[in-house]
Write a protein that holds these residues in place. Structure first.
Motif, PDB file in Angstrom:
ATOM      1  N   VAL A  65       0.866  -1.175   0.000  1.00 55.03           N
ATOM      2  CA  VAL A  65       0.000   0.000   0.000  1.00 55.03           C
ATOM      3  C   VAL A  65       0.907   1.231   0.000  1.00 55.03           C
ATOM      4  CG1 VAL A  65      -1.755   1.284   1.264  1.00 55.03           C
ATOM      5  CG2 VAL A  65      -1.827  -1.203   1.223  1.00 55.03           C
ATOM      6  N   GLU A  66       0.810   2.023  -1.055  1.00 50.75           N
ATOM      7  CA  GLU A  66       1.666   3.198  -1.192  1.00 50.75           C
ATOM      8  C   GLU A  66       0.987   4.461  -0.684  1.00 50.75           C
ATOM      9  OE1 GLU A  66       4.765   2.876  -1.983  1.00 50.75           O
ATOM     10  OE2 GLU A  66       4.630   0.765  -2.537  1.00 50.75           O
ATOM     11  N   ALA A  67      -0.331   4.503  -0.664  1.00 45.58           N
ATOM     12  CA  ALA A  67      -1.116   5.624  -0.140  1.00 45.58           C
ATOM     13  C   ALA A  67      -2.470   5.068   0.273  1.00 45.58           C
ATOM     14  CB  ALA A  67      -1.278   6.711  -1.200  1.00 45.58           C
ATOM     15  N   LEU A  68      -3.044   5.634   1.351  1.00 46.79           N
ATOM     16  CA  LEU A  68      -4.312   5.099   1.839  1.00 46.79           C
ATOM     17  C   LEU A  68      -5.130   6.174   2.534  1.00 46.79           C
ATOM     18  CD1 LEU A  68      -6.152   2.618   2.497  1.00 46.79           C
ATOM     19  CD2 LEU A  68      -4.805   2.351   4.586  1.00 46.79           C
ATOM     20  N   LEU A  69      -6.410   6.243   2.183  1.00 43.48           N
ATOM     21  CA  LEU A  69      -7.391   7.048   2.906  1.00 43.48           C
ATOM     22  C   LEU A  69      -8.465   6.100   3.420  1.00 43.48           C
ATOM     23  CD1 LEU A  69      -7.925  10.097   0.518  1.00 43.48           C
ATOM     24  CD2 LEU A  69      -6.582  10.022   2.624  1.00 43.48           C
ATOM     25  N   VAL A  70      -8.864   6.292   4.668  1.00 45.21           N
ATOM     26  CA  VAL A  70      -9.926   5.501   5.278  1.00 45.21           C
ATOM     27  C   VAL A  70     -11.039   6.471   5.657  1.00 45.21           C
ATOM     28  CG1 VAL A  70     -10.552   3.964   7.169  1.00 45.21           C
ATOM     29  CG2 VAL A  70      -8.263   3.828   6.158  1.00 45.21           C
ATOM     30  N   ASP A  71     -12.178   6.309   5.037  1.00 47.96           N
ATOM     31  CA  ASP A  71     -13.304   7.226   5.239  1.00 47.96           C
ATOM     32  C   ASP A  71     -12.875   8.674   4.999  1.00 47.96           C
ATOM     33  OD1 ASP A  71     -14.958   5.055   5.834  1.00 47.96           O
ATOM     34  OD2 ASP A  71     -14.492   5.172   7.974  1.00 47.96           O
ATOM     35  N   GLY A  72     -12.014   8.877   4.008  1.00 46.09           N
ATOM     36  CA  GLY A  72     -11.581  10.212   3.613  1.00 46.09           C
ATOM     37  C   GLY A  72     -10.442  10.793   4.430  1.00 46.09           C
ATOM     38  N   ALA A  73      -9.928  10.064   5.405  1.00 47.26           N
ATOM     39  CA  ALA A  73      -8.860  10.569   6.265  1.00 47.26           C
ATOM     40  C   ALA A  73      -7.639   9.654   6.183  1.00 47.26           C
ATOM     41  CB  ALA A  73      -9.339  10.658   7.702  1.00 47.26           C
ATOM     42  N   LEU A  79      -1.825   2.252  13.456  1.00 53.71           N
ATOM     43  CA  LEU A  79      -2.463   1.280  12.578  1.00 53.71           C
ATOM     44  C   LEU A  79      -1.598   1.060  11.344  1.00 53.71           C
ATOM     45  CD1 LEU A  79      -6.191   2.422  12.618  1.00 53.71           C
ATOM     46  CD2 LEU A  79      -5.156   0.537  13.871  1.00 53.71           C
ATOM     47  N   SER A  80      -1.637  -0.117  10.824  1.00 57.27           N
ATOM     48  CA  SER A  80      -0.922  -0.454   9.593  1.00 57.27           C
ATOM     49  C   SER A  80      -1.876  -1.150   8.631  1.00 57.27           C
ATOM     50  CB  SER A  80       0.232  -1.408   9.898  1.00 57.27           C
ATOM     51  OG  SER A  80       1.202  -0.788  10.713  1.00 57.27           O
ATOM     52  N   ALA A  81      -1.521  -1.114   7.385  1.00 58.29           N
ATOM     53  CA  ALA A  81      -2.349  -1.749   6.341  1.00 58.29           C
ATOM     54  C   ALA A  81      -1.609  -2.953   5.772  1.00 58.29           C
ATOM     55  CB  ALA A  81      -2.669  -0.760   5.237  1.00 58.29           C
ATOM     56  N   ARG A  82      -2.351  -4.028   5.593  1.00 58.32           N
ATOM     57  CA  ARG A  82      -1.855  -5.222   4.899  1.00 58.32           C
ATOM     58  C   ARG A  82      -2.736  -5.438   3.669  1.00 58.32           C
ATOM     59  NH1 ARG A  82      -1.055  -9.923   9.432  1.00 58.32           N
ATOM     60  NH2 ARG A  82       0.302  -8.765  10.819  1.00 58.32           N
ATOM     61  N   VAL A  83      -2.196  -6.115   2.695  1.00 62.12           N
ATOM     62  CA  VAL A  83      -2.961  -6.436   1.486  1.00 62.12           C
ATOM     63  C   VAL A  83      -3.022  -7.945   1.343  1.00 62.12           C
ATOM     64  CG1 VAL A  83      -3.025  -6.243  -1.022  1.00 62.12           C
ATOM     65  CG2 VAL A  83      -2.295  -4.303   0.338  1.00 62.12           C
ATOM     66  N   ALA A  84      -4.219  -8.440   1.102  1.00 57.88           N
ATOM     67  CA  ALA A  84      -4.436  -9.865   0.855  1.00 57.88           C
ATOM     68  C   ALA A  84      -5.182 -10.017  -0.449  1.00 57.88           C
ATOM     69  CB  ALA A  84      -5.238 -10.482   2.005  1.00 57.88           C
ATOM     70  N   ALA A  85      -5.068 -11.161  -1.049  1.00 48.80           N
ATOM     71  CA  ALA A  85      -5.841 -11.438  -2.260  1.00 48.80           C
ATOM     72  C   ALA A  85      -7.315 -11.478  -1.880  1.00 48.80           C
ATOM     73  CB  ALA A  85      -5.427 -12.771  -2.868  1.00 48.80           C
TER      74      ALA A  85
END
Length: 89
Positions: A65-73, A79-85
């Motif tokens: 994940v190179e950039a992330l917005l959650v509910d616009g923020a 917190l960290s983001a992981r990616v799964a299939a």
């Protein structure tokens, strides 16, 4: 020609000790979202994916994940983001 997935699952976890790459382990996720490719490129230069209140630029090769917005923020500290299939894609 190799095609990249058009759907991913993003998992928000309270902390992350790994390398930030893709995972199949969904345990401990506080929230998840199935995101689909929009066909656009984000500000990071990577493909844009959106869905379930999340908007992310994801490198489809490394599944980072190179950039992330959650509910616009932006993502909250701690917190960290992981990616799964995605299950069906």
């Amino acid at each position: 020609m190799k095609t990249h997935p058009q759907r991913f699952e993003i998992l928000l976890v309270p902390k992350f000790g790994g390398d930030g790459r893709a995972t199949g382990d969904t345990r401990g996720a506080l929230r998840s979202a199935i995101v689909v490719a929009t066909g656009e490129t984000g500000a990071s230069g990577y493909p844009r994916f959106v869905g379930d209140g999340m908007e992310a630029d994801i490198d489809p090769v490394t599944r980072s994940v190179e950039a992330l917005l959650v509910d616009g923020a932006e993502l909250d500290y701690g917190l960290s983001a992981r990616v799964a299939a995605a299950e069906d894609g």
